[in-house]
Structures are given as C-alpha cells and as structure tokens.
Design an enzyme around this catalytic site. Sequence first.
Site, PDB file in Angstrom:
ATOM      1  N   GLY A  20       9.448  -7.288  26.291  1.00 22.15           N
ATOM      2  CA  GLY A  20      10.530  -7.722  27.071  1.00 22.15           C
ATOM      3  C   GLY A  20      10.892  -9.130  27.079  1.00 22.15           C
TER       4      GLY A  20
ATOM      5  CD  GLU B 134      14.715  -0.036  33.719  1.00 23.99           C
ATOM      6  OE1 GLU B 134      13.580   0.176  34.539  1.00 23.99           O
ATOM      7  OE2 GLU B 134      15.692   0.110  34.205  1.00 23.99           O
TER       8      GLU B 134
ATOM      9  CB  CYS C 241       6.334   2.633  32.795  1.00 20.84           C
ATOM     10  SG  CYS C 241       7.581   3.744  33.409  1.00 20.84           S
TER      11      CYS C 241
ATOM     12  CE  LYS D 108      12.773   0.052  17.291  1.00 23.33           C
ATOM     13  NZ  LYS D 108      11.693   1.037  16.953  1.00 23.33           N
TER      14      LYS D 108
ATOM     15  CD  GLU E 220       1.885  -0.822  31.352  1.00 19.03           C
ATOM     16  OE1 GLU E 220       2.327  -1.508  30.572  1.00 19.03           O
ATOM     17  OE2 GLU E 220       2.638  -0.231  31.924  1.00 19.03           O
TER      18      GLU E 220
HETATM   19  P1  NAD Z   1       6.537  -1.763  23.073  1.00 18.34           P
HETATM   20  O1  NAD Z   1       7.008  -2.897  23.940  1.00 18.34           O
HETATM   21  O2  NAD Z   1       5.374  -1.998  22.167  1.00 18.34           O
HETATM   22  O3  NAD Z   1       7.404  -1.170  22.255  1.00 18.34           O
HETATM   23  C1  NAD Z   1       8.919  -0.415  22.637  1.00 18.34           C
HETATM   24  C2  NAD Z   1       9.958  -0.739  21.718  1.00 18.34           C
HETATM   25  O4  NAD Z   1      10.179  -2.038  21.140  1.00 18.34           O
HETATM   26  C3  NAD Z   1       9.659   0.173  20.495  1.00 18.34           C
HETATM   27  O5  NAD Z   1      10.794   0.840  20.109  1.00 18.34           O
HETATM   28  C4  NAD Z   1       9.338  -0.998  19.493  1.00 18.34           C
HETATM   29  O6  NAD Z   1       9.336  -0.693  18.266  1.00 18.34           O
HETATM   30  C5  NAD Z   1      10.231  -2.113  19.884  1.00 18.34           C
HETATM   31  N1  NAD Z   1       9.885  -3.527  19.577  1.00 18.34           N
HETATM   32  C6  NAD Z   1       8.736  -4.023  19.650  1.00 18.34           C
HETATM   33  N2  NAD Z   1       8.775  -5.172  19.380  1.00 18.34           N
HETATM   34  C7  NAD Z   1      10.096  -5.668  19.194  1.00 18.34           C
HETATM   35  C8  NAD Z   1      10.744  -6.965  19.169  1.00 18.34           C
HETATM   36  N3  NAD Z   1      10.029  -7.998  18.918  1.00 18.34           N
HETATM   37  N4  NAD Z   1      12.044  -6.815  19.155  1.00 18.34           N
HETATM   38  C9  NAD Z   1      12.778  -5.730  19.412  1.00 18.34           C
HETATM   39  N5  NAD Z   1      12.229  -4.483  19.659  1.00 18.34           N
HETATM   40  C10 NAD Z   1      10.805  -4.554  19.609  1.00 18.34           C
HETATM   41  O7  NAD Z   1       6.266  -0.533  23.949  1.00 18.34           O
HETATM   42  P2  NAD Z   1       5.538   0.794  23.632  1.00 18.34           P
HETATM   43  O8  NAD Z   1       4.120   0.614  23.416  1.00 18.34           O
HETATM   44  O9  NAD Z   1       6.232   1.615  22.854  1.00 18.34           O
HETATM   45  O10 NAD Z   1       5.748   1.527  24.973  1.00 18.34           O
HETATM   46  C11 NAD Z   1       4.717   1.290  26.170  1.00 18.34           C
HETATM   47  C12 NAD Z   1       5.255   0.265  27.375  1.00 18.34           C
HETATM   48  O11 NAD Z   1       6.561   0.728  27.708  1.00 18.34           O
HETATM   49  C13 NAD Z   1       4.550   0.067  28.664  1.00 18.34           C
HETATM   50  O12 NAD Z   1       4.178  -1.317  28.807  1.00 18.34           O
HETATM   51  C14 NAD Z   1       5.199   0.935  29.507  1.00 18.34           C
HETATM   52  O13 NAD Z   1       4.788   0.325  31.025  1.00 18.34           O
HETATM   53  C15 NAD Z   1       6.405   0.630  29.235  1.00 18.34           C
HETATM   54  N6  NAD Z   1       7.692   1.608  29.926  1.00 18.34           N
HETATM   55  C16 NAD Z   1       8.438   1.225  30.837  1.00 18.34           C
HETATM   56  C17 NAD Z   1       9.272   2.055  31.289  1.00 18.34           C
HETATM   57  C18 NAD Z   1      10.184   1.630  32.573  1.00 18.34           C
HETATM   58  O14 NAD Z   1      11.222   2.389  32.726  1.00 18.34           O
HETATM   59  N7  NAD Z   1       9.935   0.728  33.103  1.00 18.34           N
HETATM   60  C19 NAD Z   1       9.236   3.355  30.790  1.00 18.34           C
HETATM   61  C20 NAD Z   1       8.296   3.720  29.769  1.00 18.34           C
HETATM   62  C21 NAD Z   1       7.450   2.990  29.028  1.00 18.34           C
END
Ligand code: NAD
Length: 811
Positions: free
Chosen positions: A253, A270, A304, A196, A401
């Site tokens: 997460g 991640e 990230c 997704k 962050e």
């Molecule tokens: P987010 O956590 O809001 O969303 C990530 C994904 O999770 C999206 O596809 C979203 O639709 C889905 N999601 C949201 N709520 C959910 C739930 N309850 N159950 C399952 N899925 C759900 O993050 P974002 O705003 O899209 O991305 C930014 C974040 O991602 C930052 O914190 C960044 O640090 C992190 N990130 C980490 C890495 C890494 O490799 N460690 C890489 C890129 C981004």
Amino acid sequence: MNRVAQVFQSMTYGPAPEASDAARAWIAAHTSDSAALKLFIDNRWVASSDRQTYETHNPATGDLLARVADGGEADVDVAVRAARRAFGAWSAAAGHVRARHLYAIARAIQKHARLFAVLEALDNGKSIRETRDLDIPLVARHFYHHAGWAQLFETELAGYQPLGVVGQVIPWNFPLLMLAWKIAPAIALGNTIVIKPAPATPLTALLFAEIAADAGLPPGVINVVTGGDRAGAALTAHADIDKIAFTGSTNVGRIIRRVTAGTGKRLSLELGGKSPFVVFDDADQDAAIEGLVDAIWFNQGQVCCAGSRVLVQEDIADGFLDKVRTRMAKLRVGDSLDKGIDIGAIVDAQQRDIIDGWVKRGVAEGADLFQPNIELPTTGCWYLPTLLTNVQPASSVAQEEIFGPVAVAMTFRTPKEAVALANNTRYGLAASIWTENVNLALDIARRVKAGSVWVNCTNMFDAAAGFGGYRESGFGREGGREGLYEYIRPVWEVRPRPAVPENADVSQWAAHVPTLPKPLNGGHANGGIPALDRTAKLFIGGKQARSDGNYSRPVLNADGDIVGEVSDGNRKDIRDAVEAAHAASGWAYRSGHQRAQILYYIAENLNARADEFARRIASMTGAAADAAAREVAAAVDRWFTYAAYADKYGGTVQETTLRGIVMALVEPIGVIGIACPDAAPLLAFTSLVAPAIARGNTVVAIASETYPLSATDFYQVLETSDVPAGVVNIVTGARDHLTRTLAEHDAVDALWHFGGAVGSYYVEQLSASNMKRTWVDYGVARDWYDAHQGAGAEFLREATQVKNIWVPSGE
Ligand code: NAD
C-alpha cells in the site's frame, strides 16, 4: 464391528468431502490441450502478449490446478483501453440499466454458488464451509445491494459523476469477496474496471468475469488481468487510470501511495491489521471463546481484521486461557473440501514459513507457546492453531501482523488500560469487545481507534456497512453509503492530470527555509519614525508564541511594500503545534452542541471586527474594499455553516443483515495539518479549518504564505471565542518547509495541502510514511465562494472517518 458402530464407539468425525468434479471440469474446459487459462478482456479470453504463464496449486494437496496467464504491462494496457472504450456508454447509461446488470450478476452468482464455493476452496485452501456459507453469499449480497445504489444514482447521488477507469488490485485471502467489494460499487456508479487478482488465487475472478459476460454485461466494463506483482505495478502506474483501489499489505500500500503521488489518481487502501479482541471479566466466556475461534482461526487467521491480539481482564485471564487451550485441541485441520473441518490449508509454503518465523521470534522474545496435539494431513501446507501467552505489548508478535492462525494474549486491569492496549498499534482496522455491560461495551467501542467494532460478536460483514481502516490500516471504505464516495466525484470536478516533477528528489524538497527576500524598512511608512514592532507571533496551544528560530518575514502588498511582519516558523514550531493539537484531543468528545456554540461565537466575533479584517485583506492583497468586505462576510457565513454541521453529521444506523443494530459513527480523524492557499486568504483558511474543528479534529494550520495576516489577526478572534487551547494552532512561514514537517510527522493523522501541483506530489509521497490521509489540490484552484467547491459534503467527508459498531440483539 460395522462402521457405524465404530463411529459411535470412537465418536470421531469421518470425512465429509464435497465433490469437485464441476470445478475441475470448468478448469479443464478452459485449459484444453494443456493451454493456460487466459486473461479476460473485453468479454473475450485473450492470451497474455508475451505468452508467459504460471501455475496455481491446491494448497491442501499441493496438486497443480491450472496454468494461468501471467499478464504484464502490454496486457494491462490492452485492458485499460478496453475499459476506457466501455466507459462512455456505461457511465451514460441510466441507473436503472446498470441496476439490471448488477441484479443479473447477483442472480448468476447465486445460480452458480456451488461452483464458486468449490473453486475458491480448491484455489485458496480455505474450508468449503466458509466459502459456501460466508464468501459466496456475501458476494451475491454485495451485488444486490449495489444494484440498489445503481438504481438510486440519479436521486441519491445527484451532483456526482463516476470517476472513469478504475484499477483494482486484490489479495488472496478472500479472492472473490475482495473482488466483489471492489467491483460492485465501482460499476454500479458507472465506472469501468481492470482488476488484477492475487497470483495465488486467480480462478474465481476468471469464472466471475465469464459469468458476468454471460449475464449480459457489455464488453470492457470488467476486465481481468491475472499475474504477479509486475501486473499490479503496471496497473497502478498506468497513466489512463483514474483511480486505484487496493487491498493488501501495508507495505505494498505504501509503494502504491508513492507511485500514484501527485498524479491526480484517486486512491483507496484497505491494508493490514492487528486487531484487539477484548474480554472483560463479566463476559459470557463460552460465547467469547467461540468468538475467538471465529476471530483468529477462521480462514486460518489469514484475515486482515483477525482478532489476533487477545486482551483479557486479569482476574479471569488464567481460567479463560485454559478454556481456550481446551477448545483449540478440538479444532479440526484438514482438506478444504472436507465439510467437517474448522481450519484449512495455508495459502502456500512461503506464507507458512513467514508465520512460523514470527512464532519462533515470539518465543525467542520470551512468549510461551501453545499448539494443540492435532493430527495434520501428510501432504499440503498446514499450520497448527497457535496461542502465545506471556507476551509483552512491545514485542514484535504483539505489534506485527502475522497473517496466520496465531493469537497473542495479554492482560489488562481496568477499562482504561484495555483501551490503551487496544490502541497500542499502528493499525486500526477492527476490534471485538466482549462484556455483558452494554454501557462499558459502547464506551470502549467509541474509544478504540478502528473502522469496525464488534460488540459480543466478531468478523461481521455486510454490503450495507462500510469496512476499512483507521491509521496504517489504510483509508477509504468498502460497502455502505460511505463506500460509494470512493467511486464518484462532484460534477464540477474533472480529474486533474498534473505533471509530476521530473527527477524529483523527496529528500531535498523544501529542506531549507528560504532566505528572507528584503531588509526590513518599517520606519519608511511612518514618516521616518520607526514603527512599533508588530511582528505577529505563532499561535500554539492557545497562546501567542515566539517562533523557535526567532526569524521573521515581511508581508508585502501587491506593490511590493511591506504591510506587516510574521514569524518565520520552523520544524520545531510545527512539532510544538502538533503536540498542542494532541493535548487538545478531548475536543473530539465535546458534544456537537458545545462545538456549535463555540463556532457560532467565532462567527460573532469575526463579524464584530468585519471592517478591520476587510481593511487588512484590502491592504495585503490589493483587493477592492467591497471585494474584501465580501470575503469577510463569506467567512462569517461559513463559520455559521459549520457551526450548523457541528451537531448534524454524527452518523446513522445501517440496514445490514445483522439481527441487531449497526451504528455508523462519523468520527474525527485526529490531528489534521492544513496548508492554506494564497487565494482568498481569510475565506480559504475558514473553509478548511472550520469543518475540521466542527467535526472534532484539532488542527495545525499553515497560514497563506503570501497573505498570512488574516490568519494572524484571527488569533484574537480565537482567544475571545472560548476555543479550547490547542484546538486551532497556526504557524506562519514558508509553506512547503512547514508542510514537509507535517507530512513526515507520525503523529499527524491527515494532511490537507492547497498549495500547488509540486507540493501535492511531495505531500502524497511523504505522507506514505504513516499512511496519513491526504487531500491536495494538484494545482487546480477552486472557487472558495462557491457553495459546492468551497463548502459542504466533500469537506465534511475529508474531516471524518466512519466507524461501524455492530451490536447484536436478542437473548
Ligand atoms: P500483498 O500486498 O503482498 O499483495 C496484494 C496484491 O498486490 C497482489 O495482487 C499482488 O500481486 C499485488 N502487488 C504486489 N506488489 C505490488 C506492487 N508493487 N504494485 C502493485 N501491486 C502489487 O498482500 P497479500 O499477501 O496478497 O495479502 C495479505 C495482506 O492483505 C495482509 O496484509 C492483509 O491484512 C491485507 N488485507 C487487507 C484487507 C482489508 O480490507 N483491509 C482485506 C484482505 C487482506
């Protein structure tokens, strides 16, 4: 004046736009008659079951790009079924067959690289320069590299099998790259996928799925369900998923850790970061400043592992930060398709407001704000590159962050202080270190707690080196050999599917110490003369310690007779043990040779008391004498095994595309809590504690609840084997109650629980508080005598985490 002359006069950049016709034509072809882009399941375009759609926009202009299917629970279910159907043939295919498919995908990505780069820049707002030169080449590289792992599966990964159907959820900041990091290893190793994408950036995932199908990938191997958080939630909760791989925020997460708790689904996370960018006074400052541009203004800081905390040695700080401000004024912000820009658009207005909210909060908390006077486009979603100075280490902008183009700067005096500041965060994703002194650089690299450390460089990625976090940045790795184990399990293991406790109430679990079952009757065993009190104490900080509550509990044999007494440990005892384990953290920096010597010494001392230990096991468990003797012999053998591994699992050199050396250091996790099972009380205790300390962790072990006396007898072995105080701490008592305290303790880095399905559920739930790594049995017993189930690679991996240190070479 003609135009060329004007340009020479003003020396300004003109626009250098990339054409977007092909990308727009692809969108138009898939949305004819104003239809929405559909889901891609089983190699077919499928409308979402409830026909819900949403819009995706170009952040640089605000223009509508397309309507997209907004998948829900029913769609996820259809996709999971497709993936399950495909799993049998895909997992059974020869490695070479899968390798051919990954290779074909890699070639197809290169063939369509321009289309991908433009579509990604349009959908995300990031600059075409970055998508063209970084995102898409790395995507292709990932498929090539993992085509190789598919080819080598039978030889390099003998003894392992794929997990099954994997659910993957990804964020919007590197939409296609995050997809590649997840999909390439998973399908190379025989799993099938439902992925997704993030709601803001669905387009390249759909293009990718279509191109993979065109390249001949069988139906159902990769299924894409676009949509919002509800689709993500449906995927993580689906019962027929064997593993969830998630990239995104630490908060989501944490939710996913709780949703998957106790289900037996494998999980890799991640998550976010707040990575330090450390500049020493002997650094090449010009290089460091260009590095900083890449660290925090690359991808608008929506990275990230962005180097968002700039730590500068005090004596150069003022001059260095002045140069940074001068450089910031030269950054160009603009349309993602303009090849001359440095900073593109922020993904959406909501994200921009979040960034602005943090900056305002930082200023309110006393920080000084610098934003250069750069012209921003009039439409679209933008944020100026920002530097906050005069920031306190505890202030929110130094801790949280921000996920935008905002650097916060602090100063330090000594290397020790630099390490303390660098580690003053709950995250641990990456670090960048700038100094011309190689000895200093490598020393700091070892001491910083982060999964990737870049020396005199930043934001380096490659398929051959794992990427992933320490601490609250998550667990698991993507890339490198270390990343493969996220998608395979030993052939002897089947996915456990335990029943999650109904109406579980985490707040109530094991909240009270159970009352004692029987009055003490020590005198009876001794012909009416009261026996000497031999209540075993706890073992904390290298000493036998009385339990805080001053209660004890009897140990009964198979006939129900009392064969001894142990202390009934409580919360306070666990807290003391954790403190002692932390105080012993220097153990991690002992050489492997020193640790091996001590483990051999333990084996020797245990062997010297083999008869005594065997008698104890027989009297506690009712085992026959020869069986008890066999258990002790197996435990001695196991101490030898991990003494052997103490200096043989330290890491490797990764074969990345960097001109230089990338070292994968296999580091300890820190303090590991271990709840031991009742089966084979001495052997299981040994099998768990020995690998943990062999690899430099310190341990708080909860002895078998039913048969704790082998562990308490072991105090004397530890005391006579030169084990430094605090490396092994042992607490006896009610396992669940003690485990609960470990799970809730933020200073415990990992928790292993071999105490049944219900305990596994609660351990995974409660460990989400600080995202500690967990290893639980889900109620499935293992054969502790078996060389694979009771020892070896799985144990070593659970006891360690991989840090990749990147050191470029050459002048
Ligand atoms: P987010 O956590 O809001 O969303 C990530 C994904 O999770 C999206 O596809 C979203 O639709 C889905 N999601 C949201 N709520 C959910 C739930 N309850 N159950 C399952 N899925 C759900 O993050 P974002 O705003 O899209 O991305 C930014 C974040 O991602 C930052 O914190 C960044 O640090 C992190 N990130 C980490 C890495 C890494 O490799 N460690 C890489 C890129 C981004």
